[in-house]
Design an enzyme around this catalytic site. Structure first.
Site, PDB file in Angstrom:
ATOM      1  N   CYS A  37      41.003  42.684  46.617  1.00 13.24           N
ATOM      2  CA  CYS A  37      39.584  42.327  46.643  1.00 13.24           C
ATOM      3  C   CYS A  37      38.705  43.564  46.811  1.00 13.24           C
ATOM      4  CB  CYS A  37      39.285  41.378  47.815  1.00 13.24           C
ATOM      5  SG  CYS A  37      40.255  39.876  47.846  1.00 13.24           S
ATOM      6  N   CYS A  41      34.122  41.345  49.519  1.00 15.79           N
ATOM      7  CA  CYS A  41      34.530  40.004  49.099  1.00 15.79           C
ATOM      8  C   CYS A  41      34.140  38.964  50.153  1.00 15.79           C
ATOM      9  CB  CYS A  41      36.034  39.946  48.875  1.00 15.79           C
ATOM     10  SG  CYS A  41      36.594  38.320  48.276  1.00 15.79           S
ATOM     11  N   CYS A  71      35.699  37.810  43.640  1.00 12.02           N
ATOM     12  CA  CYS A  71      34.874  39.028  43.691  1.00 12.02           C
ATOM     13  C   CYS A  71      35.115  39.981  42.528  1.00 12.02           C
ATOM     14  CB  CYS A  71      35.085  39.761  45.020  1.00 12.02           C
ATOM     15  SG  CYS A  71      36.751  40.457  45.252  1.00 12.02           S
TER      16      CYS A  71
END
Length: 344
Positions: A37, A41, A71
């Site tokens: 991520c 995120c 994300c």
């Protein structure tokens, strides 16, 4: 600071703060779910033991992880690219208007303003003002002539600087250059349940709140100011301050402050005021709030230079292991303040 110089602890603090400013600096790999991520995120935070950090998407994918669909850490959206281009343009020319920035990015002014604020946390105009103010204050702290410093920072006239900082920072540019010379400070010592409290204020707001100190210590803090015993006109203000000391969960945002410090100290103190009552942060977490996780030692020094206890709540910063840490007026007072806020 470069991505390579960040420690894993600093990356973790950034991820916990969901700080958009570090998107692209590294990615967070969650090995329990097999995804990676962005630092910002919005998904629920994973357990620290399941997390490893990678410099980029390629490194994370080489470790067998896949990109988070929420994300999209392996792509930069057109909107993000436009915001980054606008930030670069503002840094190069702080006088660019919203319409000019919108033309640069291809969005309507209204949409671009909304996009920029969502990404950066400030409007384009506020971001430009913050850059100008910081440049001016750094020049003034370095001893530059007031007028020269303000024009070099991009102000069209000194009045623009005073207007930008009116009601928030208190001290004017000339005060910064001459250590507060000529400022009149009204002070009093008040008995509280935490001991004798010294509170002092200028006509603009509270400039000092300390415990177990008297006029001698106040004079050492403000050697060039004129000190006078507070009269009736400060009674209501000092009563409100005392109430907040007795119950630090009360809202202190409406208490006017008149503070003096370097640009970095100002940012540290503003970050302290964003910590809610009943919560604490480590020095590293406070540094991450400022966008520089490696600055925890400098943050500690800035907190120690805070002249206004409780209203600028440096007592809400503790050691990384949760221990109470140091406090200018003793750990007992710090512990009691945290206890009253429900964090002790």
């Amino acid at each position: 600071m470069t991505p390579q110089t960040l420690s894993d602890d600093e990356r973790w603090q950034i991820a916990m703060a969901k700080d958009r400013r570090f998107d692209g600096a590294f990615v967070t790999g969650v090995h329990s779910t097999g995804i990676y991520c962005r630092p910002s995120c919005p998904a629920r935070a994973p357990l620290r033991k399941n997390v490893r950090f990678y410099l980029d998407a390629s490194a994370a994918e080489a470790a067998g992880l896949r990109a988070c669909k929420r994300c999209s850490p392996n792509t930069q959206s057109a909107e993000e690219a436009c915001v980054m281009a606008a930030i670069a343009a503002i840094r190069a020319d702080g006088r660019m208007t919203l319409d000019q920035l919108a033309d640069l990015t291809g969005y309507s002014p209204t949409h671009f303003q909304r996009l920029f604020k969502r990404t950066v946390g400030l409007s384009p105009a506020a971001f430009a003002r913050a850059l100008r103010e910081e440049k001016a204050r750094e020049a003034l702290e370095g001893g530059a002539n007031v007028t020269d410093a303000l024009y070099q920072a991009g102000y069209s006239a000194p009045s623009r600087f005073y207007e930008d900082t009116k009601g928030r920072l208190g001290m004017q540019a000339s005060d910064w250059c001459d250590g507060g010379k000529g400022v009149r400070i009204h002070w009093s010592v008040i008995d509280t349940s935490l001991g004798a409290m010294l509170v002092a204020a200028t006509d603009k707001g509270v400039c000092c709140l300390s415990f177990n100190e008297a006029e001698e210590e106040l004079r050492a803090r403000f050697p060039k100011a004129g000190l006078v015993q507070a009269g009736e006109q400060f009674k209501a203000l000092f009563k409100r301050v005392t109430a907040i000391v007795e119950d630090p969960t009360l809202d202190s945002a409406n208490i006017p402050l008149d503070v003096k410090g370097t640009a970095f100290q100002q940012r540290c103190w503003e970050a302290l005021r964003r910590i809610p009552a009943g919560e604490t942060r480590s020095y590293g977490e406070q540094a991450a709030m400022l966008g520089n996780p490696k600055a925890s030692r400098a943050v500690g020094s800035a907190n120690g230079a805070n002249n206004i206890a409780v209203l600028i709540p440096c007592h809400r910063v503790v050691q990384a292991d949760g221990s109470i840490g140091g406090y200018a007026y003793g750990p007992e007072i710090k512990a009691e303040l945290l206890k009253r806020e429900g964090e002790g």
